[in-house]
Design an enzyme around this catalytic site. Sequence first.
Site, short mmCIF file in Angstrom:
data_model
loop_
_atom_site.label_atom_id
_atom_site.label_comp_id
_atom_site.label_asym_id
_atom_site.label_seq_id
_atom_site.Cartn_x
_atom_site.Cartn_y
_atom_site.Cartn_z
N LYS A 94 30.51 -23.17 -17.28
CA LYS A 94 30.96 -24.18 -16.30
C LYS A 94 29.99 -24.15 -15.12
O LYS A 94 30.19 -23.42 -14.14
CB LYS A 94 32.39 -23.86 -15.85
CG LYS A 94 32.92 -24.78 -14.76
CD LYS A 94 34.43 -24.67 -14.61
CE LYS A 94 34.93 -25.45 -13.43
NZ LYS A 94 36.37 -25.64 -13.43
N ARG A 125 54.21 -26.28 -4.57
CA ARG A 125 53.05 -26.03 -5.43
C ARG A 125 53.44 -26.25 -6.90
O ARG A 125 52.70 -26.83 -7.68
CB ARG A 125 52.49 -24.62 -5.21
CG ARG A 125 51.84 -24.41 -3.84
CD ARG A 125 51.10 -23.08 -3.73
NE ARG A 125 51.98 -21.92 -3.83
CZ ARG A 125 52.61 -21.34 -2.82
NH1 ARG A 125 52.45 -21.79 -1.59
NH2 ARG A 125 53.39 -20.29 -3.01
N LYS A 163 39.13 -18.31 -16.83
CA LYS A 163 38.04 -18.76 -15.98
C LYS A 163 37.74 -17.73 -14.91
O LYS A 163 38.66 -17.08 -14.38
CB LYS A 163 38.42 -20.07 -15.29
CG LYS A 163 37.32 -20.60 -14.38
CD LYS A 163 37.78 -21.74 -13.49
CE LYS A 163 37.95 -21.27 -12.07
NZ LYS A 163 38.19 -22.35 -11.10
N GLU A 177 31.74 -19.38 -14.95
CA GLU A 177 31.44 -20.37 -13.91
C GLU A 177 30.56 -19.79 -12.81
O GLU A 177 31.07 -19.21 -11.85
CB GLU A 177 32.74 -20.92 -13.30
CG GLU A 177 32.49 -21.97 -12.23
CD GLU A 177 33.77 -22.54 -11.61
OE1 GLU A 177 34.87 -22.04 -11.92
OE2 GLU A 177 33.66 -23.48 -10.81
P1 13P Z 1 35.84 -28.57 -8.43
O1 13P Z 1 35.62 -29.52 -9.58
O2 13P Z 1 36.73 -29.11 -7.36
O3 13P Z 1 34.55 -27.99 -7.95
O4 13P Z 1 36.68 -27.35 -9.01
C1 13P Z 1 36.32 -26.81 -10.20
C2 13P Z 1 36.74 -25.41 -10.24
O5 13P Z 1 37.43 -25.00 -11.15
C3 13P Z 1 36.29 -24.49 -9.17
O6 13P Z 1 36.46 -23.18 -9.60
#
Ligand code: 13P
Length: 330
Positions: free
Chosen positions: A217, A44, A134, A175
């Site tokens: 987001k 990872r 985030k 998000e």
């Molecule tokens: P994706 O663009 O693959 O949807 O991932 C964005 C992301 O940060 C999901 O939390």
Amino acid sequence: MSVLTETAAALVGGGKGILAADESIGTMSSRLEKAGVAPTEENRRAYREMLVMTPDLASGVSGIIFCDETLRQRLSDDRPFPQAVQSLGILPGIKVDTGAKPLPGAPGDTVTEGLDGLLPRLEEYVTLGARFAKWRAVITVDEMRPSVAAVRSNSHALARYASACHQAGLVPIVEPEVLMTGSHSMARCREVTAQVLRAVTDELRSFGVDFAATVLKPNMVLPGSSSGEQASPEAVAQATVEVLIEQMPADLAGVAFLSGGQNPREATANLAAMQSLPSPWPLTFSFGRALVDPALAAWRGEADLIEAGQQALSDRASANSAVLTGAAVG
Ligand code: 13P
């Protein structure tokens, strides 16, 4: 301008976007396994090192979101990840939620957890070098869902998180993802996206969150992936920008879209179509899979394929960055 407002503006401006490389240990491990790579801590780490050391990544990427594991790891040259990317001119970020869990009383819905002990965790992330954070809420769509309880509890958690970030000195990426998985129509996605964004805005306001130091987001407005419905980039852009303008305040720092499972070229084409529409904020990308899937497939864990993986990431990052500046569509 406060430091946080400046950081938020730097994340979404300059024709650059954000690389979401913050898959949890579980998600990252299963993606590695699918690519034929053993899901170890070292693999990872090596995978994330391959990504962040992509030559000239900073020309299209303003920030990289890490998970807790990576933020504490080091590159092969012993520099910690956050300091290494900062020295490249890229802002280090951290995913701070602990995942979407079943919401009691609302079968099929989830609520994202991680509020307990959040403030001290954020303060520690600041000492480790994080500049932004985030939190992802996951909203499932079908005839019955999302429940009012799911929309409310996720929006409330996002606002508590955003407020804690500002207190700790981090820019929050908020998000609320309305999933594209399902057979729902594009009109239904638009309706649910509007409902969710309205609730998120209300909660952020009730916590007095400074929108100018906050990045949204969101998902794009798309037909469900098994609906059989097709939508042109122009239609996606029109519906998405319209719903954002309807629901979000004009003083938000900017909007950085997730890719949500769209194929990389589709996500870029949709982002390009958004750019041609007027909006009060910078619109950019904060893609995960649409940036890194081609890189993982090219790398496959092989030391002699590091350059191929980096080239694949560089191609996607430049294609997305080019559409922000109107240079070309990738
Ligand atoms: P994706 O663009 O693959 O949807 O991932 C964005 C992301 O940060 C999901 O939390």
